[in-house]
Design a protein around this motif. Structure first.
Motif, PDB file in Angstrom:
ATOM      1  N   GLU A   5       7.692  -5.780   2.637  1.00  0.00           N
ATOM      2  CA  GLU A   5       6.744  -5.470   1.989  1.00  0.00           C
ATOM      3  C   GLU A   5       6.682  -3.478   1.744  1.00  0.00           C
ATOM      4  O   GLU A   5       6.605  -2.844   0.172  1.00  0.00           O
ATOM      5  CB  GLU A   5       5.604  -5.861   1.799  1.00  0.00           C
ATOM      6  CG  GLU A   5       4.017  -6.122   1.341  1.00  0.00           C
ATOM      7  CD  GLU A   5       5.046  -6.584  -0.582  1.00  0.00           C
ATOM      8  OE1 GLU A   5       3.809  -6.052  -1.322  1.00  0.00           O
ATOM      9  OE2 GLU A   5       6.310  -7.169  -0.924  1.00  0.00           O
ATOM     10  N   THR A   6       6.363  -3.021   2.523  1.00  0.00           N
ATOM     11  CA  THR A   6       6.207  -1.574   2.710  1.00  0.00           C
ATOM     12  C   THR A   6       7.045  -0.860   2.465  1.00  0.00           C
ATOM     13  O   THR A   6       7.753   0.112   1.899  1.00  0.00           O
ATOM     14  CB  THR A   6       5.596  -0.971   4.215  1.00  0.00           C
ATOM     15  OG1 THR A   6       4.721  -1.710   4.795  1.00  0.00           O
ATOM     16  CG2 THR A   6       5.709   0.428   4.616  1.00  0.00           C
ATOM     17  N   LYS A  31       9.485  -1.827   0.279  1.00  0.00           N
ATOM     18  CA  LYS A  31       9.785  -1.935  -1.118  1.00  0.00           C
ATOM     19  C   LYS A  31       8.599  -1.426  -2.133  1.00  0.00           C
ATOM     20  O   LYS A  31       8.917  -0.632  -2.894  1.00  0.00           O
ATOM     21  CB  LYS A  31       9.081  -3.652  -1.801  1.00  0.00           C
ATOM     22  CG  LYS A  31       9.782  -4.008  -2.674  1.00  0.00           C
ATOM     23  CD  LYS A  31       8.818  -5.423  -3.236  1.00  0.00           C
ATOM     24  CE  LYS A  31       7.615  -5.647  -3.432  1.00  0.00           C
ATOM     25  NZ  LYS A  31       6.918  -7.118  -3.483  1.00  0.00           N
ATOM     26  N   TRP A  32       7.927  -1.237  -1.889  1.00  0.00           N
ATOM     27  CA  TRP A  32       6.388  -0.502  -2.144  1.00  0.00           C
ATOM     28  C   TRP A  32       7.164   0.993  -2.320  1.00  0.00           C
ATOM     29  O   TRP A  32       7.487   2.102  -3.074  1.00  0.00           O
ATOM     30  CB  TRP A  32       5.506  -0.408  -2.205  1.00  0.00           C
ATOM     31  CG  TRP A  32       5.220  -2.072  -2.480  1.00  0.00           C
ATOM     32  CD1 TRP A  32       5.083  -2.848  -2.567  1.00  0.00           C
ATOM     33  CD2 TRP A  32       4.574  -1.587  -4.115  1.00  0.00           C
ATOM     34  NE1 TRP A  32       4.379  -4.237  -3.493  1.00  0.00           N
ATOM     35  CE2 TRP A  32       4.069  -2.603  -4.150  1.00  0.00           C
ATOM     36  CE3 TRP A  32       4.484  -0.679  -5.077  1.00  0.00           C
ATOM     37  CZ2 TRP A  32       3.800  -3.571  -5.753  1.00  0.00           C
ATOM     38  CZ3 TRP A  32       4.013  -1.055  -6.841  1.00  0.00           C
ATOM     39  CH2 TRP A  32       3.575  -2.710  -6.579  1.00  0.00           C
ATOM     40  N   LYS A  34       9.842   1.821  -4.426  1.00  0.00           N
ATOM     41  CA  LYS A  34       9.369   2.161  -5.636  1.00  0.00           C
ATOM     42  C   LYS A  34       8.399   3.341  -5.975  1.00  0.00           C
ATOM     43  O   LYS A  34       8.826   4.120  -7.324  1.00  0.00           O
ATOM     44  CB  LYS A  34       7.959   0.696  -6.321  1.00  0.00           C
ATOM     45  CG  LYS A  34       9.381  -0.422  -6.158  1.00  0.00           C
ATOM     46  CD  LYS A  34       7.279  -1.481  -6.826  1.00  0.00           C
ATOM     47  CE  LYS A  34       7.452  -2.726  -6.433  1.00  0.00           C
ATOM     48  NZ  LYS A  34       8.212  -3.180  -8.158  1.00  0.00           N
ATOM     49  N   ALA A  35       7.998   3.884  -4.928  1.00  0.00           N
ATOM     50  CA  ALA A  35       7.332   5.450  -5.870  1.00  0.00           C
ATOM     51  C   ALA A  35       8.251   5.755  -5.584  1.00  0.00           C
ATOM     52  O   ALA A  35       8.215   7.493  -6.236  1.00  0.00           O
ATOM     53  CB  ALA A  35       6.286   5.491  -3.777  1.00  0.00           C
ATOM     54  N   ASP A  48       0.190  -3.913   5.988  1.00  0.00           N
ATOM     55  CA  ASP A  48       1.487  -2.922   4.578  1.00  0.00           C
ATOM     56  C   ASP A  48      -0.107  -2.443   3.911  1.00  0.00           C
ATOM     57  O   ASP A  48       0.170  -2.783   2.504  1.00  0.00           O
ATOM     58  CB  ASP A  48       1.615  -4.057   3.600  1.00  0.00           C
ATOM     59  CG  ASP A  48       2.682  -4.785   3.866  1.00  0.00           C
ATOM     60  OD1 ASP A  48       3.812  -4.175   4.891  1.00  0.00           O
ATOM     61  OD2 ASP A  48       2.619  -6.231   4.277  1.00  0.00           O
ATOM     62  N   ALA A  77       1.641  -0.027   1.485  1.00  0.00           N
ATOM     63  CA  ALA A  77       1.693  -0.879   0.063  1.00  0.00           C
ATOM     64  C   ALA A  77       0.612  -0.645  -0.924  1.00  0.00           C
ATOM     65  O   ALA A  77       1.076  -0.386  -1.616  1.00  0.00           O
ATOM     66  CB  ALA A  77       2.385  -2.176   0.383  1.00  0.00           C
ATOM     67  N   GLU A  78      -0.440  -1.019  -0.120  1.00  0.00           N
ATOM     68  CA  GLU A  78      -1.320  -0.179  -0.818  1.00  0.00           C
ATOM     69  C   GLU A  78      -1.374   0.779  -1.258  1.00  0.00           C
ATOM     70  O   GLU A  78      -2.004   0.700  -2.688  1.00  0.00           O
ATOM     71  CB  GLU A  78      -2.907  -0.956  -0.481  1.00  0.00           C
ATOM     72  CG  GLU A  78      -4.264  -1.014  -1.122  1.00  0.00           C
ATOM     73  CD  GLU A  78      -5.394  -1.137   0.443  1.00  0.00           C
ATOM     74  OE1 GLU A  78      -6.348  -0.741  -0.140  1.00  0.00           O
ATOM     75  OE2 GLU A  78      -5.112  -2.153   1.680  1.00  0.00           O
ATOM     76  N   ILE A  88       0.637   3.160  -2.164  1.00  0.00           N
ATOM     77  CA  ILE A  88       1.027   3.276  -3.283  1.00  0.00           C
ATOM     78  C   ILE A  88       0.884   2.362  -4.392  1.00  0.00           C
ATOM     79  O   ILE A  88       0.774   2.758  -5.448  1.00  0.00           O
ATOM     80  CB  ILE A  88       2.653   2.474  -3.328  1.00  0.00           C
ATOM     81  CG1 ILE A  88       2.800   3.507  -1.534  1.00  0.00           C
ATOM     82  CG2 ILE A  88       4.003   2.840  -4.120  1.00  0.00           C
ATOM     83  CD1 ILE A  88       4.241   3.489  -1.648  1.00  0.00           C
ATOM     84  N   GLN A  89       0.220   1.299  -4.153  1.00  0.00           N
ATOM     85  CA  GLN A  89       0.550   0.388  -5.818  1.00  0.00           C
ATOM     86  C   GLN A  89      -1.388   1.080  -6.236  1.00  0.00           C
ATOM     87  O   GLN A  89      -1.475   0.757  -7.541  1.00  0.00           O
ATOM     88  CB  GLN A  89      -0.448  -0.751  -4.889  1.00  0.00           C
ATOM     89  CG  GLN A  89       0.942  -1.856  -5.041  1.00  0.00           C
ATOM     90  CD  GLN A  89       0.947  -3.228  -4.754  1.00  0.00           C
ATOM     91  OE1 GLN A  89      -0.048  -3.865  -5.218  1.00  0.00           O
ATOM     92  NE2 GLN A  89       1.138  -3.353  -3.538  1.00  0.00           N
TER      93      GLN A  89
END
Length: 258
Positions: free
Chosen positions: A26-27, A29-30, A33-34, A234, A237-238, A240-241
């Motif tokens: 998950e981390t 993946k984000w 995305k960044a 994660d 991930a938070e 980045i989102q």
């Protein structure tokens, strides 16, 4: 619209990595995305370069990297930009203190990590980057800290509540990330810095957005702008989102490393 933040500076242990020393899917993946949105991702760690590099390679990072708490800044993987060395006399004094108190120590030279089992006493003929102590005895750790401060010329932080990490005075992750910003042609207000320990404090305080992990030490949480989930939940991930990709569209403007 252009991203408000252009650089994501990530501590590794207790931040990017979970307690099993892994980057979760998950981390990862984000982070991808960044990167795809034109945001630079920089590892900013107390680890030596050779220990950090496999994770940079796993994430496909070709960007600058800060290692050994800022004692080394890399223009790109395997391309050194600057290095700050410790005074060998101070290394000798710190080793003597470790022996005096009977506590675990480690020291990073350019080529290896020196501990009790491989300390050969040849300090003068090596180049030194960092020294560290570890003890769960709060009284001894405090005494060592007081003596280190009296020595002068040292930057003292930690990467856990039970250790002390020592770099040359003025060398920390903030100075490292400032060098990275110079390389990328951006400024500190465009940096999101994330960490969990006192060796992350300086850069968290000086970044455009300072982020503490949910598992961070109390002082780090107090000084950060925001606190996110833990390294096992994660938290990256938070970050980045919520704080980097929260805009609907972010341009992938390229920035040239100078």
């Amino acid at each position: 619209m252009t991203a408000k933040y252009r650089l994501l500076a990530l501590d590794m242990d207790g931040t990017l990595l979970n307690d099993e020393q892994l980057i979760t899917p998950e981390t990862a993946k984000w982070i991808q995305k960044a990167k795809n949105a034109g945001v630079y991702v920089c590892l900013s760690t107390g680890r030596a370069f050779r220990s950090a590099l496999p994770y940079a390679e796993q994430l496909g990072l070709l960007t600058p990297m800060v290692t050994v708490n800022g004692s080394e800044v890399w223009r790109a993987p395997n391309q050194l930009y600057r290095r700050s060395l410790m005074d060998p006399q101070l290394v000798t004094k710190m080793h003597e203190m470790a022996i005096e108190y009977g506590i675990w120590f480690w020291a990073y030279s350019l080529n290896e990590v020196h501990k009790q089992d491989n300390w050969d006493g040849d300090v003068k003929n090596r180049e030194w980057l960092k020294f560290g102590y570890s003890t769960e005895d709060n009284d001894i750790r405090h005494k060592v800290l007081m003596r280190l401060q009296d020595m002068g010329g040292l930057e003292v932080t930690n990467s856990s509540p039970y250790n002390l990490e020592i770099n040359p005075l003025g060398v920390n992750k903030a100075s490292g990330i400032k060098s990275v910003c110079k390389l990328l042609g951006i400024n500190m207000s465009q940096v999101v810095a994330v960490g969990d320990s006192l060796n992350d404090l300086a850069v968290i305080q000086k970044a455009g957005l300072g982020v503490a992990m949910g598992n961070a030490q109390k002082t780090v949480k107090q000084e950060a702008d925001v606190v996110v989930a833990s390294n096992n939940e994660d938290g990256i991930a938070e970050v980045i989102q919520k704080y980097i990709l929260s805009d609907a569209k972010i341009s992938g403007d390229s920035v040239t490393v100078r």
